[in-house]
Design a protein around this motif. Structure first.
Motif, PDB file in Angstrom:
ATOM      1  N   LYS A 129      29.477  64.484  79.158  1.00 57.00           N
ATOM      2  CA  LYS A 129      29.764  64.030  80.515  1.00 57.00           C
ATOM      3  C   LYS A 129      28.484  64.081  81.339  1.00 57.00           C
ATOM      4  CE  LYS A 129      32.501  64.996  84.643  1.00 57.00           C
ATOM      5  NZ  LYS A 129      33.500  65.896  85.281  1.00 57.00           N
ATOM      6  N   PRO A 130      27.932  62.949  81.772  1.00 55.20           N
ATOM      7  CA  PRO A 130      26.753  62.995  82.650  1.00 55.20           C
ATOM      8  C   PRO A 130      27.091  63.747  83.932  1.00 55.20           C
ATOM      9  CG  PRO A 130      27.096  60.780  81.789  1.00 55.20           C
ATOM     10  CD  PRO A 130      28.322  61.565  81.444  1.00 55.20           C
ATOM     11  N   LYS A 131      26.309  64.786  84.250  1.00 57.54           N
ATOM     12  CA  LYS A 131      26.678  65.669  85.355  1.00 57.54           C
ATOM     13  C   LYS A 131      25.574  65.820  86.388  1.00 57.54           C
ATOM     14  CE  LYS A 131      29.993  68.597  86.715  1.00 57.54           C
ATOM     15  NZ  LYS A 131      30.323  69.785  85.889  1.00 57.54           N
ATOM     16  N   ALA A 132      24.303  65.828  85.954  1.00 61.42           N
ATOM     17  CA  ALA A 132      23.243  66.119  86.921  1.00 61.42           C
ATOM     18  C   ALA A 132      21.898  65.605  86.436  1.00 61.42           C
ATOM     19  CB  ALA A 132      23.157  67.631  87.175  1.00 61.42           C
ATOM     20  N   ILE A 133      20.984  65.492  87.390  1.00 58.04           N
ATOM     21  CA  ILE A 133      19.581  65.158  87.134  1.00 58.04           C
ATOM     22  C   ILE A 133      18.739  66.286  87.693  1.00 58.04           C
ATOM     23  CG2 ILE A 133      17.702  63.536  87.599  1.00 58.04           C
ATOM     24  CD1 ILE A 133      19.985  61.490  88.367  1.00 58.04           C
ATOM     25  N   ILE A 134      17.772  66.757  86.915  1.00 59.28           N
ATOM     26  CA  ILE A 134      16.741  67.645  87.451  1.00 59.28           C
ATOM     27  C   ILE A 134      15.435  66.870  87.451  1.00 59.28           C
ATOM     28  CG2 ILE A 134      15.447  69.788  87.223  1.00 59.28           C
ATOM     29  CD1 ILE A 134      17.764  71.041  85.793  1.00 59.28           C
ATOM     30  N   ALA A 135      14.925  66.597  88.641  1.00 63.82           N
ATOM     31  CA  ALA A 135      13.633  65.917  88.781  1.00 63.82           C
ATOM     32  C   ALA A 135      12.571  66.958  89.097  1.00 63.82           C
ATOM     33  CB  ALA A 135      13.697  64.876  89.892  1.00 63.82           C
ATOM     34  N   VAL A 136      11.420  66.855  88.447  1.00 66.17           N
ATOM     35  CA  VAL A 136      10.338  67.817  88.629  1.00 66.17           C
ATOM     36  C   VAL A 136       9.211  67.179  89.446  1.00 66.17           C
ATOM     37  CG1 VAL A 136       8.654  69.298  87.457  1.00 66.17           C
ATOM     38  CG2 VAL A 136      10.908  68.897  86.422  1.00 66.17           C
ATOM     39  N   ASP A 137       8.764  67.884  90.474  1.00 65.63           N
ATOM     40  CA  ASP A 137       7.619  67.430  91.274  1.00 65.63           C
ATOM     41  C   ASP A 137       6.342  67.892  90.576  1.00 65.63           C
ATOM     42  OD1 ASP A 137       9.579  66.608  93.015  1.00 65.63           O
ATOM     43  OD2 ASP A 137       9.320  68.285  94.384  1.00 65.63           O
ATOM     44  N   LEU A 138       5.939  67.144  89.570  1.00 65.58           N
ATOM     45  CA  LEU A 138       4.891  67.617  88.672  1.00 65.58           C
ATOM     46  C   LEU A 138       3.505  67.599  89.330  1.00 65.58           C
ATOM     47  CD1 LEU A 138       5.240  68.664  85.797  1.00 65.58           C
ATOM     48  CD2 LEU A 138       4.383  66.487  84.967  1.00 65.58           C
ATOM     49  N   PHE A 139       2.787  68.687  89.144  1.00 64.45           N
ATOM     50  CA  PHE A 139       1.389  68.839  89.585  1.00 64.45           C
ATOM     51  C   PHE A 139       1.215  68.746  91.104  1.00 64.45           C
ATOM     52  CE2 PHE A 139       0.346  66.770  85.236  1.00 64.45           C
ATOM     53  CZ  PHE A 139       0.668  67.951  84.590  1.00 64.45           C
ATOM     54  N   GLY A 140       2.324  68.863  91.851  1.00 63.55           N
ATOM     55  CA  GLY A 140       2.241  68.867  93.306  1.00 63.55           C
ATOM     56  C   GLY A 140       2.810  67.642  93.971  1.00 63.55           C
ATOM     57  N   LEU A 141       3.092  66.578  93.191  1.00 63.13           N
ATOM     58  CA  LEU A 141       3.535  65.313  93.761  1.00 63.13           C
ATOM     59  C   LEU A 141       5.062  65.178  93.671  1.00 63.13           C
ATOM     60  CD1 LEU A 141       2.495  62.551  94.906  1.00 63.13           C
ATOM     61  CD2 LEU A 141       2.748  61.678  92.573  1.00 63.13           C
ATOM     62  N   PRO A 142       5.743  64.976  94.805  1.00 67.38           N
ATOM     63  CA  PRO A 142       7.189  64.762  94.739  1.00 67.38           C
ATOM     64  C   PRO A 142       7.535  63.554  93.885  1.00 67.38           C
ATOM     65  CG  PRO A 142       6.505  65.206  97.007  1.00 67.38           C
ATOM     66  CD  PRO A 142       5.249  65.025  96.200  1.00 67.38           C
ATOM     67  N   ALA A 143       8.659  63.640  93.202  1.00 68.23           N
ATOM     68  CA  ALA A 143       9.144  62.522  92.386  1.00 68.23           C
ATOM     69  C   ALA A 143       9.643  61.395  93.296  1.00 68.23           C
ATOM     70  CB  ALA A 143      10.250  63.007  91.454  1.00 68.23           C
ATOM     71  N   ASP A 144      10.038  60.275  92.699  1.00 71.02           N
ATOM     72  CA  ASP A 144      10.474  59.107  93.463  1.00 71.02           C
ATOM     73  C   ASP A 144      11.936  59.292  93.887  1.00 71.02           C
ATOM     74  OD1 ASP A 144      11.088  56.648  94.517  1.00 71.02           O
ATOM     75  OD2 ASP A 144      10.288  55.481  92.854  1.00 71.02           O
ATOM     76  N   TYR A 145      12.134  60.042  94.984  1.00 75.24           N
ATOM     77  CA  TYR A 145      13.496  60.415  95.359  1.00 75.24           C
ATOM     78  C   TYR A 145      14.300  59.280  95.964  1.00 75.24           C
ATOM     79  CZ  TYR A 145      12.475  65.060  93.892  1.00 75.24           C
ATOM     80  OH  TYR A 145      12.146  66.136  93.110  1.00 75.24           O
ATOM     81  N   HIS A 158      24.948  65.008  90.282  1.00 75.59           N
ATOM     82  CA  HIS A 158      24.228  65.929  91.148  1.00 75.59           C
ATOM     83  C   HIS A 158      22.725  65.723  90.942  1.00 75.59           C
ATOM     84  CE1 HIS A 158      27.819  68.072  92.304  1.00 75.59           C
ATOM     85  NE2 HIS A 158      28.115  68.333  91.040  1.00 75.59           N
ATOM     86  N   LEU A 159      21.948  65.958  91.989  1.00 74.42           N
ATOM     87  CA  LEU A 159      20.494  65.864  91.890  1.00 74.42           C
ATOM     88  C   LEU A 159      19.864  67.176  92.313  1.00 74.42           C
ATOM     89  CD1 LEU A 159      17.869  64.265  91.418  1.00 74.42           C
ATOM     90  CD2 LEU A 159      18.075  63.390  93.767  1.00 74.42           C
ATOM     91  N   ILE A 160      19.091  67.753  91.401  1.00 74.75           N
ATOM     92  CA  ILE A 160      18.346  68.987  91.678  1.00 74.75           C
ATOM     93  C   ILE A 160      16.860  68.656  91.699  1.00 74.75           C
ATOM     94  CG2 ILE A 160      17.770  71.306  90.845  1.00 74.75           C
ATOM     95  CD1 ILE A 160      20.484  71.338  89.419  1.00 74.75           C
ATOM     96  N   GLU A 161      16.181  69.110  92.740  1.00 73.85           N
ATOM     97  CA  GLU A 161      14.730  68.948  92.824  1.00 73.85           C
ATOM     98  C   GLU A 161      14.058  70.234  92.343  1.00 73.85           C
ATOM     99  OE1 GLU A 161      11.080  68.372  96.070  1.00 73.85           O
ATOM    100  OE2 GLU A 161      13.140  68.716  96.769  1.00 73.85           O
ATOM    101  N   ASP A 162      13.319  70.153  91.264  1.00 74.93           N
ATOM    102  CA  ASP A 162      12.515  71.282  90.797  1.00 74.93           C
ATOM    103  C   ASP A 162      11.143  71.163  91.461  1.00 74.93           C
ATOM    104  OD1 ASP A 162      10.951  73.130  89.490  1.00 74.93           O
ATOM    105  OD2 ASP A 162      11.618  72.616  87.469  1.00 74.93           O
ATOM    106  N   ALA A 163      11.006  71.855  92.595  1.00 77.15           N
ATOM    107  CA  ALA A 163       9.782  71.778  93.399  1.00 77.15           C
ATOM    108  C   ALA A 163       8.855  72.959  93.158  1.00 77.15           C
ATOM    109  CB  ALA A 163      10.141  71.685  94.887  1.00 77.15           C
ATOM    110  N   ALA A 164       8.934  73.539  91.959  1.00 72.71           N
ATOM    111  CA  ALA A 164       8.096  74.702  91.655  1.00 72.71           C
ATOM    112  C   ALA A 164       6.611  74.386  91.810  1.00 72.71           C
ATOM    113  CB  ALA A 164       8.382  75.195  90.234  1.00 72.71           C
TER     114      ALA A 164
END
Length: 359
Positions: A129-145, A158-164
């Motif tokens: 069941k497709p449930k969520a997306i985790i997008a990673v802001d890699l190397f400091g740059l936000p993903a294409d939200y 669901h959309l989770i932003e991994d802004a680590a």
């Protein structure tokens, strides 16, 4: 020279940090002391969200977010294959299945076109069941939200932003509205690992959301699923609290953070101006601001380039030399070499140069 010079930062902030730590030592509230609440409010204000909830580390921040969204066995969670292991590990820890996605060759972030194809493939197969997306802001740059939020709405995910790595970055839309990293998706997470743009002197993390229900659940889950107090346990949770000394350190670092971001962007511009004829340099799309967790180059003969920098006393690091679909831990998912051509090329060609606020 140092790849990330934490000592230079400490010397710059020494008096303020030492005073903050001394205050904690004097009041003795080492767990969930007043500095934790103060930090959470200032983090929420900085990002521009209703709730900031601190926790023990960035991996726990992802886990707590997935728990709040009730991610479980049988669910498919989409994430980039070109990222740090924790992103996919947190999905597997909840017994869900990570579905890997290829990268954008210029920004390194998750490719929205490939993402939609992966979503459709899972729906067509019908096993998960497709449930969520985790997008990673890699190397400091936000993903294409803009595209990611549209896809999450289209397929009810669901959309989770991994802004680590992205904390401090931002996107300004065509109407002039600016949103900071940590403000995208249903829930966003960050890490305060010392090497991150905003780091403490140990482990630490935080979760951001505008959703009151998610915030209440996360506050409960981070302290053993507590109800009205810590001896009233209404759900199965975990022990994931940011200690007060780390909160005290982060308060002073957060106050200085905008100045350090300016310095990072100045250094990145100098790198780009100097190196763009020699390497493929990072791309920052129009309207985007990067916090430059890393300054990452692409080079077909990476080993030679790294050796040349080493000769000059300049340290380099490879982020990341192995994609998630190539990791032994995910071998059972059945991916093979060639399934993610852009990410695989990045893994074999990228290397990062020193980057910090005191370069």
């Amino acid at each position: 020279m140092q790849f990330i010079d934490l000592a230079a930062q400490y010397q710059h902030l020494k008096t303020k940090i030492d005073k903050r730590i001394q205050t904690v030592l004097e009041h003795g509230q080492y767990i969930m002391g007043p500095e934790v609440k103060e930090l959470e409010q200032k983090l929420a204000d900085f990002v521009g969200v209703k709730h900031a909830i601190t926790c023990a580390n960035g991996t726990d921040a992802l886990t707590l977010s997935l728990m709040a969204l009730n991610i479980q066995e049988g669910d498919a969670v989409f994430c980039p294959t070109f990222t740090f292991f924790a992103t996919a590990e947190a999905i597997a820890y909840e017994k869900a299945t990570p579905i890997f996605v290829d990268s954008n060759p210029d920004t390194f972030n998750i490719c929205s076109n490939d993402l939609e194809q992966r979503i459709l493939a899972v729906l067509d197969e019908g096993k998960l069941k497709p449930k969520a997306i985790i997008a990673v802001d890699l190397f400091g740059l936000p993903a294409d939200y803009e595209k990611l939020e549209a896809l999450s709405k289209k397929y009810n995910l669901h959309l989770i932003e991994d802004a680590a790595q992205g904390f401090g970055g931002s996107i300004t839309d065509t109407r002039g509205n600016t949103r900071k990293a940590g403000a995208f998706g249903d829930i966003a997470t960050t890490s305060f690992f010392p090497a991150k743009p905003l780091g403490c002197y140990g482990d630490g993390g935080a979760i951001f959301t505008d959703n009151d229900e998610y915030a209440e659940l996360i506050r409960s889950y981070r302290v053993h699923g507590k109800g009205k107090d810590k001896y009233d346990n209404v759900r199965i949770g975990m022990n994931s609290r940011l200690d007060t000394i780390q909160a005290a350190i982060l308060l002073e670092k957060l106050a200085e953070f905008p100045v350090e971001l300016d310095s990072r962007n100045h250094a990145a511009k100098q790198y780009t101006d100097t190196l763009q004829e020699q390497y493929k340099v990072p791309v920052v799309p129009n309207g985007y601001t990067s916090s430059w967790a890393q300054y990452t180059l692409q080079c077909d003969d990476r080993d030679k380039a790294i050796a040349e920098y080493k000769e000059k006393g300049v340290p380099t690091v490879i982020y990341y030399g192995t994609c998630m679909h190539e990791q032994t831990a995910f071998a059972s998912l059945g991916y093979k070499l060639g399934d993610f051509p852009i990410a695989e090329k990045l893994a074999r060609s990228v290397f990062s140069l020193p980057m910090h606020g005191y370069l």
